[in-house]
Design a protein around this motif. Structure first.
Motif, PDB file in Angstrom:
ATOM      1  N   LEU A 152      21.343  14.349 -48.182  1.00 28.34           N
ATOM      2  CA  LEU A 152      20.956  13.165 -47.514  1.00 28.34           C
ATOM      3  C   LEU A 152      20.064  12.169 -47.844  1.00 28.34           C
ATOM      4  N   ARG A 153      19.357  12.364 -48.908  1.00 23.76           N
ATOM      5  CA  ARG A 153      18.750  11.533 -49.796  1.00 23.76           C
ATOM      6  C   ARG A 153      19.746  10.690 -50.152  1.00 23.76           C
ATOM      7  N   ASP A 154      20.475  10.858 -51.077  1.00 24.68           N
ATOM      8  CA  ASP A 154      21.317  10.800 -51.522  1.00 24.68           C
ATOM      9  C   ASP A 154      22.252   9.413 -51.734  1.00 24.68           C
ATOM     10  N   LYS A 155      21.319   7.529 -52.182  1.00 27.29           N
ATOM     11  CA  LYS A 155      22.270   6.472 -51.409  1.00 27.29           C
ATOM     12  C   LYS A 155      23.207   6.247 -51.661  1.00 27.29           C
ATOM     13  N   ASN A 156      24.363   6.989 -52.539  1.00 29.41           N
ATOM     14  CA  ASN A 156      25.571   7.186 -52.567  1.00 29.41           C
ATOM     15  C   ASN A 156      26.724   7.967 -51.940  1.00 29.41           C
ATOM     16  N   ILE A 157      25.698   8.802 -50.452  1.00 30.21           N
ATOM     17  CA  ILE A 157      26.595   8.990 -49.164  1.00 30.21           C
ATOM     18  C   ILE A 157      25.967   8.393 -47.789  1.00 30.21           C
ATOM     19  N   LEU A 158      27.424   8.297 -46.863  1.00 29.23           N
ATOM     20  CA  LEU A 158      27.702   7.512 -46.263  1.00 29.23           C
ATOM     21  C   LEU A 158      27.329   8.855 -45.488  1.00 29.23           C
ATOM     22  N   SER A 159      26.520   7.925 -44.105  1.00 38.98           N
ATOM     23  CA  SER A 159      26.351   9.084 -43.101  1.00 38.98           C
ATOM     24  C   SER A 159      26.861   8.114 -41.688  1.00 38.98           C
ATOM     25  N   ILE A 160      27.647   9.148 -41.214  1.00 40.28           N
ATOM     26  CA  ILE A 160      28.962   8.814 -40.395  1.00 40.28           C
ATOM     27  C   ILE A 160      28.115   9.055 -38.997  1.00 40.28           C
ATOM     28  N   PRO A 161      28.072   8.480 -37.622  1.00 41.25           N
ATOM     29  CA  PRO A 161      27.011  10.000 -36.724  1.00 41.25           C
ATOM     30  C   PRO A 161      28.947   9.414 -35.332  1.00 41.25           C
ATOM     31  N   LEU A 162      28.208  10.771 -35.082  1.00 38.15           N
ATOM     32  CA  LEU A 162      29.822  11.043 -33.622  1.00 38.15           C
ATOM     33  C   LEU A 162      29.218  11.368 -32.709  1.00 38.15           C
ATOM     34  N   GLY A 163      29.726  10.413 -31.776  1.00 40.43           N
ATOM     35  CA  GLY A 163      28.462  10.685 -30.579  1.00 40.43           C
ATOM     36  C   GLY A 163      29.851  11.175 -29.443  1.00 40.43           C
ATOM     37  N   GLY A 164      28.645  11.436 -28.558  1.00 41.24           N
ATOM     38  CA  GLY A 164      30.284  12.806 -27.878  1.00 41.24           C
ATOM     39  C   GLY A 164      30.539  11.832 -26.751  1.00 41.24           C
ATOM     40  N   GLN A 165      31.957  12.291 -26.341  1.00 45.39           N
ATOM     41  CA  GLN A 165      32.637  11.548 -25.804  1.00 45.39           C
ATOM     42  C   GLN A 165      32.907  12.379 -24.110  1.00 45.39           C
ATOM     43  N   GLN A 166      33.852  12.192 -23.644  1.00 44.53           N
ATOM     44  CA  GLN A 166      33.890  12.439 -21.572  1.00 44.53           C
ATOM     45  C   GLN A 166      33.623  13.780 -21.750  1.00 44.53           C
ATOM     46  N   VAL A 167      34.194  14.564 -22.488  1.00 45.97           N
ATOM     47  CA  VAL A 167      34.257  16.170 -22.017  1.00 45.97           C
ATOM     48  C   VAL A 167      33.642  16.814 -22.073  1.00 45.97           C
ATOM     49  N   SER A 168      32.228  16.471 -22.917  1.00 47.27           N
ATOM     50  CA  SER A 168      31.314  16.262 -23.257  1.00 47.27           C
ATOM     51  C   SER A 168      30.229  15.269 -23.920  1.00 47.27           C
ATOM     52  N   PRO A 169      29.573  14.150 -22.889  1.00 51.99           N
ATOM     53  CA  PRO A 169      28.845  13.139 -22.766  1.00 51.99           C
ATOM     54  C   PRO A 169      27.609  13.566 -23.976  1.00 51.99           C
ATOM     55  N   GLU A 170      27.075  15.105 -24.192  1.00 49.59           N
ATOM     56  CA  GLU A 170      25.732  15.355 -24.575  1.00 49.59           C
ATOM     57  C   GLU A 170      26.111  15.609 -25.964  1.00 49.59           C
ATOM     58  N   SER A 171      26.830  16.295 -26.422  1.00 47.27           N
ATOM     59  CA  SER A 171      27.343  16.479 -28.161  1.00 47.27           C
ATOM     60  C   SER A 171      27.346  15.343 -28.602  1.00 47.27           C
ATOM     61  N   TYR A 172      26.902  15.835 -30.027  1.00 48.42           N
ATOM     62  CA  TYR A 172      26.758  15.322 -30.925  1.00 48.42           C
ATOM     63  C   TYR A 172      26.679  15.841 -32.460  1.00 48.42           C
ATOM     64  N   ALA A 173      27.640  15.026 -33.021  1.00 48.87           N
ATOM     65  CA  ALA A 173      27.325  15.773 -34.923  1.00 48.87           C
ATOM     66  C   ALA A 173      27.136  14.425 -35.631  1.00 48.87           C
ATOM     67  N   ASN A 174      27.265  14.675 -37.111  1.00 49.70           N
ATOM     68  CA  ASN A 174      26.894  13.730 -38.344  1.00 49.70           C
ATOM     69  C   ASN A 174      27.564  14.344 -39.091  1.00 49.70           C
ATOM     70  N   VAL A 175      28.435  13.461 -39.658  1.00 48.35           N
ATOM     71  CA  VAL A 175      29.487  13.609 -40.937  1.00 48.35           C
ATOM     72  C   VAL A 175      27.886  13.101 -41.981  1.00 48.35           C
ATOM     73  N   TYR A 176      28.055  13.412 -43.363  1.00 53.62           N
ATOM     74  CA  TYR A 176      27.514  13.061 -44.776  1.00 53.62           C
ATOM     75  C   TYR A 176      28.789  12.893 -45.783  1.00 53.62           C
ATOM     76  N   TRP A 177      29.339  11.763 -46.027  1.00 55.02           N
ATOM     77  CA  TRP A 177      30.342  12.008 -46.308  1.00 55.02           C
ATOM     78  C   TRP A 177      30.166  10.999 -47.923  1.00 55.02           C
TER      79      TRP A 177
END
Lengths: 266, 185
Positions: A152-177
């Protein structure tokens, strides 16, 4: 040590509550051994807490002890009284028998004691083994956590937040690429447990035209404790999405079941 | 007075040792000392008489089986068994069957459980304690609930109530002193 001050600090109340750290607990224990006034105070506190907590009891608990005893197959050692038919008979053979019985009883008692001790040793050894296993598990967990933190601390890693959609607005996830290693770490803590017969499927998306590529399904979602999954991704992804699909996954995403979505910022 | 307490302490120590050696009568004595208290704690957490009785029995069965793990330098015997009780009760509330049957469990204080308890013919000072808890200051309710019924550490309690650790200690002492005064000890 100023005993009055020590008592007034309120540490003994926490000792009885079991709210102190192991180290503080040990310190209080040693202080109590040294100063009987402290023990006196602890007993008073304990007695007050016992009365307070007992007031929340719906029934008199004493009546339940018989049930506990029978669940544990315990019985109080009732001594049976054997009456002698001929009280006037010669005492010599009786005393002989008595001596033999006492000897035999003593022998049996030592054997039982010995067995009990062996049993205790076995229990303690099991306990030790169990604790060692726990330490090992804790160490593994710790190194996993450290590894995650370094990612998570590596500067070469992209952090992409994934937001909840219509079917489940309260869901979320994070991708670290991690582009250099062609892998993504998906933190799916914010997704609900998938229903029976369904799995989450992760998609890499390129926009204009919208082309989804499956990165696979998360089959062990429920079993995984930290809900962080490592997935290989060699695509030039512009967005990531997660859909709920039948077990085994689908060829193309079921968009009505799109739980989270997030775009890679250019 | 002090002599008396030292005496009971020595008795308790011996009692615990005998209990650890699987002496049934020592077990019964300890049970009689602590079972109402444990049933009260468990009932406060699970809020169901039948479930509370079942969990409380398991607590003493567990204590019997794990008696050798207790050691006096880890703390009071009461505290040891209190921990088993709180953990067993909290585990119960997390179980699936419990959640299904108790959808609408509202987070009442121990105060409400005690105040609504109608089991008055026990040897405990229930009536006095009922009065006591109903008059208890809100800040005392919180702190007693967390430390004695929920098993929070002082640090956790300090974070939950957003007050410094030192304040937790002294405030709690004040609250317990009120209780002791009421009980006349």
């Amino acid at each position: 040590m100023d005993i009055e001050e020590y008592i007034a600090s309120g540490i003994l109340e926490l000792y009885v509550a079991g709210s102190l750290s192991e180290k503080e607990n040990q310190e209080v224990f040693e202080a109590i051994q040294q100063y009987p006034e402290l023990l006196n105070e602890v007993l008073k506190i304990e007695s007050a807490i016992i009365k307070l907590t007992a007031a929340g009891s719906p029934i008199d608990a004493k009546q339940l002890f018989t049930t506990i005893k029978s669940k544990l197959n315990l019985s109080n050692n009732d001594t049976k009284v054997v009456s002698l038919d001929k009280p006037k008979s010669n005492w010599i053979p009786y005393s002989g028998w008595a001596a033999a019985i006492i000897l035999g009883g003593g022998l049996l008692w030592s054997i039982t004691q010995n067995n009990n001790l062996k049993e205790t040793i076995r229990v303690v050894e099991n306990e030790k083994e169990f604790l060692e296993q726990k330490i090992e598990i804790a160490n593994t967990d710790l190194s996993e956590a450290k590894n995650l933190l370094s990612i998570l601390r590596d500067k070469n890693i992209l952090s992409i937040p994934l937001g909840g959609q219509q079917v489940s607005p309260e869901s979320y996830a994070n991708v670290y690429w991690d582009k250099t290693n062609n892998s993504i770490y998906l933190d799916a803590q914010g997704l609900p447990e998938p229903p029976e017969g369904k799995v989450y499927q992760v998609w890499s998306l390129t926009l204009n035209p919208l082309t989804p590529t499956s990165l696979g399904t998360i089959d062990d979602f429920s079993e995984d404790d930290n809900k962080i999954f490592t997935i290989t991704n060699t695509n030039e992804s512009q967005a990531f999405g997660i859909t709920l699909e039948p077990t085994g996954g689908s060829e193309s995403p079921t968009l009505e079941q799109l739980y989270t979505l997030g775009t890679v910022s250019p | 007075m002090q002599r008396f307490h030292t005496f009971t302490w020595m008795n308790l120590d011996q009692l615990v040792v005998r209990f650890q050696q699987k002496d049934v009568s020592a077990f019964e004595t300890l049970y009689n000392m602590y079972s109402d208290s444990m049933l009260g704690v468990v009932n406060t957490i699970v809020r169901d008489n039948d479930i509370a009785q079942e969990v409380m029995q398991d607590v003493f069965i567990k204590a019997w089986h794990n008696a050798e793990t207790y050691s006096s330098n880890k703390g009071r015997f009461f505290t040891w068994i209190l921990n088993i009780a709180r953990n067993a009760a909290i585990d119960k509330t997390r179980s699936k069957s419990f959640k299904n049957s108790k959808q609408n469990l509202n987070a009442d204080f121990f105060v409400d459980i005690i105040a609504s308890s109608d089991n008055l013919d026990r040897q405990t000072d229930s009536i006095g304690i009922k009065k006591f808890v109903s008059k208890l200051a809100e800040k005392c309710k919180n702190i007693i609930e967390l430390l004695y019924f929920k098993g929070y550490t002082q640090k956790e309690a300090s974070e939950a109530l957003e007050i410094p650790i030192g304040t937790i200690k002294t405030r709690n002492r004040g609250c317990i002193n009120e209780l002791r005064n009421m009980l006349g000890e």
